[in-house]
Write a protein that holds these residues in place. Sequence first.
Motif, PDB file in Angstrom:
ATOM      1  N   PHE A 304       0.841  -1.201   0.000  1.00 20.97           N
ATOM      2  CA  PHE A 304       0.000   0.000   0.000  1.00 20.97           C
ATOM      3  C   PHE A 304       0.873   1.246   0.000  1.00 20.97           C
ATOM      4  O   PHE A 304       1.859   1.332   0.734  1.00 20.97           O
ATOM      5  N   SER A 305       0.453   2.226  -0.803  1.00 18.45           N
ATOM      6  CA  SER A 305       1.166   3.504  -0.832  1.00 18.45           C
ATOM      7  C   SER A 305       0.225   4.598  -1.324  1.00 18.45           C
ATOM      8  O   SER A 305      -0.834   4.332  -1.909  1.00 18.45           O
ATOM      9  N   ILE A 306       0.614   5.833  -1.074  1.00 16.16           N
ATOM     10  CA  ILE A 306      -0.050   7.016  -1.628  1.00 16.16           C
ATOM     11  C   ILE A 306       1.024   7.834  -2.309  1.00 16.16           C
ATOM     12  O   ILE A 306       2.026   8.196  -1.680  1.00 16.16           O
ATOM     13  N   ASP A 307       0.841   8.096  -3.570  1.00 17.83           N
ATOM     14  CA  ASP A 307       1.868   8.811  -4.319  1.00 17.83           C
ATOM     15  C   ASP A 307       2.290  10.090  -3.598  1.00 17.83           C
ATOM     16  O   ASP A 307       1.440  10.879  -3.147  1.00 17.83           O
ATOM     17  N   ARG A 328       6.097   2.664   1.425  1.00 16.31           N
ATOM     18  CA  ARG A 328       5.188   1.614   0.985  1.00 16.31           C
ATOM     19  C   ARG A 328       5.130   0.561   2.087  1.00 16.31           C
ATOM     20  O   ARG A 328       6.151   0.240   2.691  1.00 16.31           O
ATOM     21  N   ILE A 329       3.934   0.010   2.340  1.00 11.75           N
ATOM     22  CA  ILE A 329       3.805  -0.933   3.460  1.00 11.75           C
ATOM     23  C   ILE A 329       3.208  -2.249   2.969  1.00 11.75           C
ATOM     24  O   ILE A 329       2.174  -2.265   2.290  1.00 11.75           O
ATOM     25  N   PRO A 330       3.862  -3.382   3.259  1.00 10.77           N
ATOM     26  CA  PRO A 330       3.286  -4.673   2.893  1.00 10.77           C
ATOM     27  C   PRO A 330       2.281  -5.102   3.950  1.00 10.77           C
ATOM     28  O   PRO A 330       2.554  -5.011   5.152  1.00 10.77           O
ATOM     29  N   ILE A 331       1.137  -5.579   3.527  1.00  8.21           N
ATOM     30  CA  ILE A 331       0.095  -6.002   4.471  1.00  8.21           C
ATOM     31  C   ILE A 331      -0.535  -7.283   3.953  1.00  8.21           C
ATOM     32  O   ILE A 331      -1.095  -7.321   2.849  1.00  8.21           O
ATOM     33  N   HIS A 332      -0.437  -8.333   4.752  1.00  5.63           N
ATOM     34  CA  HIS A 332      -0.928  -9.648   4.337  1.00  5.63           C
ATOM     35  C   HIS A 332      -2.307  -9.908   4.951  1.00  5.63           C
ATOM     36  O   HIS A 332      -2.831  -9.107   5.726  1.00  5.63           O
ATOM     37  N   ILE A 333      -2.887 -11.028   4.585  1.00  9.92           N
ATOM     38  CA  ILE A 333      -4.247 -11.367   4.992  1.00  9.92           C
ATOM     39  C   ILE A 333      -4.395 -11.301   6.511  1.00  9.92           C
ATOM     40  O   ILE A 333      -3.600 -11.874   7.251  1.00  9.92           O
ATOM     41  N   GLY A 334      -5.435 -10.589   6.981  1.00 13.21           N
ATOM     42  CA  GLY A 334      -5.744 -10.515   8.403  1.00 13.21           C
ATOM     43  C   GLY A 334      -4.961  -9.461   9.151  1.00 13.21           C
ATOM     44  O   GLY A 334      -5.297  -9.129  10.291  1.00 13.21           O
ATOM     45  N   GLN A 335      -3.896  -8.921   8.538  1.00 10.22           N
ATOM     46  CA  GLN A 335      -3.075  -7.940   9.232  1.00 10.22           C
ATOM     47  C   GLN A 335      -3.718  -6.553   9.202  1.00 10.22           C
ATOM     48  O   GLN A 335      -4.524  -6.233   8.322  1.00 10.22           O
ATOM     49  N   ASP A 344       0.651  17.229   2.989  1.00  7.37           N
ATOM     50  CA  ASP A 344       1.670  18.275   2.879  1.00  7.37           C
ATOM     51  C   ASP A 344       2.156  18.476   1.452  1.00  7.37           C
ATOM     52  O   ASP A 344       3.195  19.106   1.224  1.00  7.37           O
ATOM     53  N   GLN A 345       1.401  17.949   0.490  1.00  9.03           N
ATOM     54  CA  GLN A 345       1.798  18.094  -0.906  1.00  9.03           C
ATOM     55  C   GLN A 345       0.997  19.204  -1.586  1.00  9.03           C
ATOM     56  O   GLN A 345       0.052  19.757  -1.017  1.00  9.03           O
ATOM     57  N   ALA A 346       1.394  19.512  -2.788  1.00 11.51           N
ATOM     58  CA  ALA A 346       0.698  20.540  -3.562  1.00 11.51           C
ATOM     59  C   ALA A 346      -0.762  20.156  -3.769  1.00 11.51           C
ATOM     60  O   ALA A 346      -1.092  18.966  -3.868  1.00 11.51           O
ATOM     61  N   ILE A 347      -1.638  21.137  -3.827  1.00  7.52           N
ATOM     62  CA  ILE A 347      -3.059  20.875  -4.069  1.00  7.52           C
ATOM     63  C   ILE A 347      -3.193  20.095  -5.371  1.00  7.52           C
ATOM     64  O   ILE A 347      -2.679  20.508  -6.420  1.00  7.52           O
ATOM     65  N   GLY A 348      -3.885  18.977  -5.282  1.00  7.50           N
ATOM     66  CA  GLY A 348      -4.029  18.156  -6.470  1.00  7.50           C
ATOM     67  C   GLY A 348      -4.710  16.848  -6.146  1.00  7.50           C
ATOM     68  O   GLY A 348      -5.269  16.664  -5.051  1.00  7.50           O
ATOM     69  N   ASN A 349      -4.651  15.922  -7.089  1.00 14.97           N
ATOM     70  CA  ASN A 349      -5.204  14.580  -6.916  1.00 14.97           C
ATOM     71  C   ASN A 349      -4.066  13.562  -6.981  1.00 14.97           C
ATOM     72  O   ASN A 349      -3.174  13.674  -7.838  1.00 14.97           O
ATOM     73  N   TYR A 350      -4.098  12.574  -6.099  1.00 14.86           N
ATOM     74  CA  TYR A 350      -2.998  11.619  -5.979  1.00 14.86           C
ATOM     75  C   TYR A 350      -3.553  10.201  -5.942  1.00 14.86           C
ATOM     76  O   TYR A 350      -4.555   9.927  -5.287  1.00 14.86           O
ATOM     77  N   TRP A 351      -2.854   9.300  -6.633  1.00 17.79           N
ATOM     78  CA  TRP A 351      -3.268   7.905  -6.630  1.00 17.79           C
ATOM     79  C   TRP A 351      -2.973   7.231  -5.285  1.00 17.79           C
ATOM     80  O   TRP A 351      -1.883   7.401  -4.718  1.00 17.79           O
ATOM     81  N   VAL A 352      -3.941   6.489  -4.815  1.00 17.59           N
ATOM     82  CA  VAL A 352      -3.746   5.524  -3.736  1.00 17.59           C
ATOM     83  C   VAL A 352      -3.578   4.170  -4.406  1.00 17.59           C
ATOM     84  O   VAL A 352      -4.407   3.775  -5.225  1.00 17.59           O
ATOM     85  N   ARG A 353      -2.510   3.465  -4.061  1.00 17.68           N
ATOM     86  CA  ARG A 353      -2.205   2.207  -4.740  1.00 17.68           C
ATOM     87  C   ARG A 353      -2.133   1.052  -3.743  1.00 17.68           C
ATOM     88  O   ARG A 353      -1.500   1.165  -2.693  1.00 17.68           O
ATOM     89  N   ALA A 354      -2.782  -0.035  -4.078  1.00 20.55           N
ATOM     90  CA  ALA A 354      -2.653  -1.285  -3.339  1.00 20.55           C
ATOM     91  C   ALA A 354      -2.264  -2.339  -4.367  1.00 20.55           C
ATOM     92  O   ALA A 354      -3.103  -2.784  -5.159  1.00 20.55           O
ATOM     93  N   ILE A 355      -1.006  -2.694  -4.388  1.00 18.48           N
ATOM     94  CA  ILE A 355      -0.455  -3.566  -5.427  1.00 18.48           C
ATOM     95  C   ILE A 355      -0.312  -4.980  -4.875  1.00 18.48           C
ATOM     96  O   ILE A 355       0.352  -5.192  -3.855  1.00 18.48           O
ATOM     97  N   THR A 373      -4.723  -2.107  -7.487  1.00 18.58           N
ATOM     98  CA  THR A 373      -6.032  -1.578  -7.110  1.00 18.58           C
ATOM     99  C   THR A 373      -5.846  -0.119  -6.717  1.00 18.58           C
ATOM    100  O   THR A 373      -4.919   0.206  -5.967  1.00 18.58           O
ATOM    101  N   THR A 374      -6.721   0.757  -7.215  1.00 23.56           N
ATOM    102  CA  THR A 374      -6.493   2.184  -7.002  1.00 23.56           C
ATOM    103  C   THR A 374      -7.698   2.890  -6.402  1.00 23.56           C
ATOM    104  O   THR A 374      -8.843   2.462  -6.552  1.00 23.56           O
TER     105      THR A 374
END
Length: 577
Positions: A304-307, A328-335, A344-355, A373-374
């Motif tokens: 999981f990460s947020i750009d 980026r953080i790894p998260i397994h089943i049940g965790q 704290d970033q510039a005004i805008g839109n950012y992808w949330v990613r779960a790879i 997954t986004t």
Amino acid sequence: MRRISAKRVVLALIVSLLIVIVLAVVAPAVASQGINFQLPRRQSSSSTPSASINSTRQAWNDPSQFILGKNNFVITATPTTRYYDWTISQQDIAPDGLQRSMLLVNGMFPGPLIEANTGDRIVVKVSNNLAIATALHWHGMFQNGTNWMDGSTGVTQCPIPPGGTFTYNFTIPSQWGTYWWHAHAVSQYVDGVVGPLIIHSPDEPHLAEYDEDLIVMLSDYHHTPSKPLVSWYLSTESDGIEPTPDNGLINGRNSFNCSNDALAQFPTNAKCISNAPRTVFDFKAGVKYRIRLINSGAFAEFQFSIDSHSLTVIEADGVDMQPVQIQRIPIHIGQRYSVIVQADQAIGNYWVRAIMNTYCVGGSDNPALNLTTTAIVHYAGASLVNPSAPHANSQDWGSDPWPGRCLDLTSDMLKPYDVQDAPPADVQFILHMSAQKITEDHVRFNYVNTTSWVPLKSAATLFEAHQGATTFAASQMVITLNKTQTVELIINRSGAGSYVPGESVFNTVNPVRRDTATLQTFGHTVLRFVNDNPGMWAFHCHIDWHMQAGLMLQFLSLPATVQSFKIPEELKAMCNA
């Protein structure tokens, strides 16, 4: 084709006897695939809410329940009783645009939020409107003194029969953090019977470090109901290869390209609408958000990460952690993890990613699967986002800090806030996890030592122990712990990485304490727990397919106390339904 031997095994001491102390997780040296006065909730200094989820509400999905500041909940040390009335039913919905039959609680997916304080009593009346029996488990709740409310079918209860009702009733005396609840009957949670369970306390050490509190539930997702998938997996046709997901979801939502259904591992030909709405999180510049991550899936580890936004980890599986910043953080089943994200970033839109980590789940088995997954983080003042066609110009973090592995955050990163060294072990058990080749007359192929678990049909091992039983069916593998002591578990996943007495090294200085840990293929994990919580406790792989194939054992803790339990008669009566 992926080999059966190349699988991750995720083990969860579901409802900890105390909480598992992870002394060592040893991985192979080469890349391989894998088997918890009054304090009001903080408010933004602005009159404008600083956190919202800008996703279109649907009849089966209410984004507002994932924003914990929406309901004026009060964090307090004064306990109360919280009542819930739930009905489980079957309904056709389309979380990613493709319609399928799912199992819903009060018509919702994910199911309703339970939010409470330490010391509160939780009362949940469950009405089963399904054609099959069901049970609910409260993942991570210690249940000390109420083991019979744990909700594990065949272990602590017989399931609630079709048309029946049962009321779960337990108190949360000594824990807080991020948890979840889910069905614990066959593979029903894969079909939608899941939801968040959040416990607060004024004693939490990180309360002053964030402004808003959000839940993010991640899950892999199948377009085919779980029953035929389990049947396929437990057949020679699968060759031991788990069903590969068709998609991933964030808070029960994602989009799917309908034309890919024909390419799926199991095509459905179901009604489908492309560009279903994704989840959108509304952020306000300068605000700090606690994001509670929950992996409620069946198979896949996510990264999981947020750009452009760093993640500061402050909790793992209900245990407060010393803050550590990662990308980026790894998260397994049940965790579960809690991370603080500063807007704290510039005004805008950012992808949330779960790879989905391809070393834990092979996307090659299902060409329809998009491994990423986004969702969207939308800053106030940025261009508006259409959830059905979200757009962001942000870029993913460049490097992957965990290539070629299915691993948890390392022990040098996860350091419990409340420092506790591991107590010396009084007794040790060695457990070997293995996968046996499938034949026409032998399809239960996941084993702990020489036992492949099979759920009891009209009985529960707890009830047997309550009557004084000291031996159990061979398919149950019950380890009896007669006295309060520190138990050490050596868990091997075969091969060169197995534990070697006198040579294998592990950490006993403030080691990680959690209820779900990843066991590396060709590696081992060393766990310790204090046997001070009487009851019958399930210890199993939380990759659902593996548990369905037998990867589970049980601990009978303090059997003399278990025999004095006052188990409700209505719970026992369900065994005769």
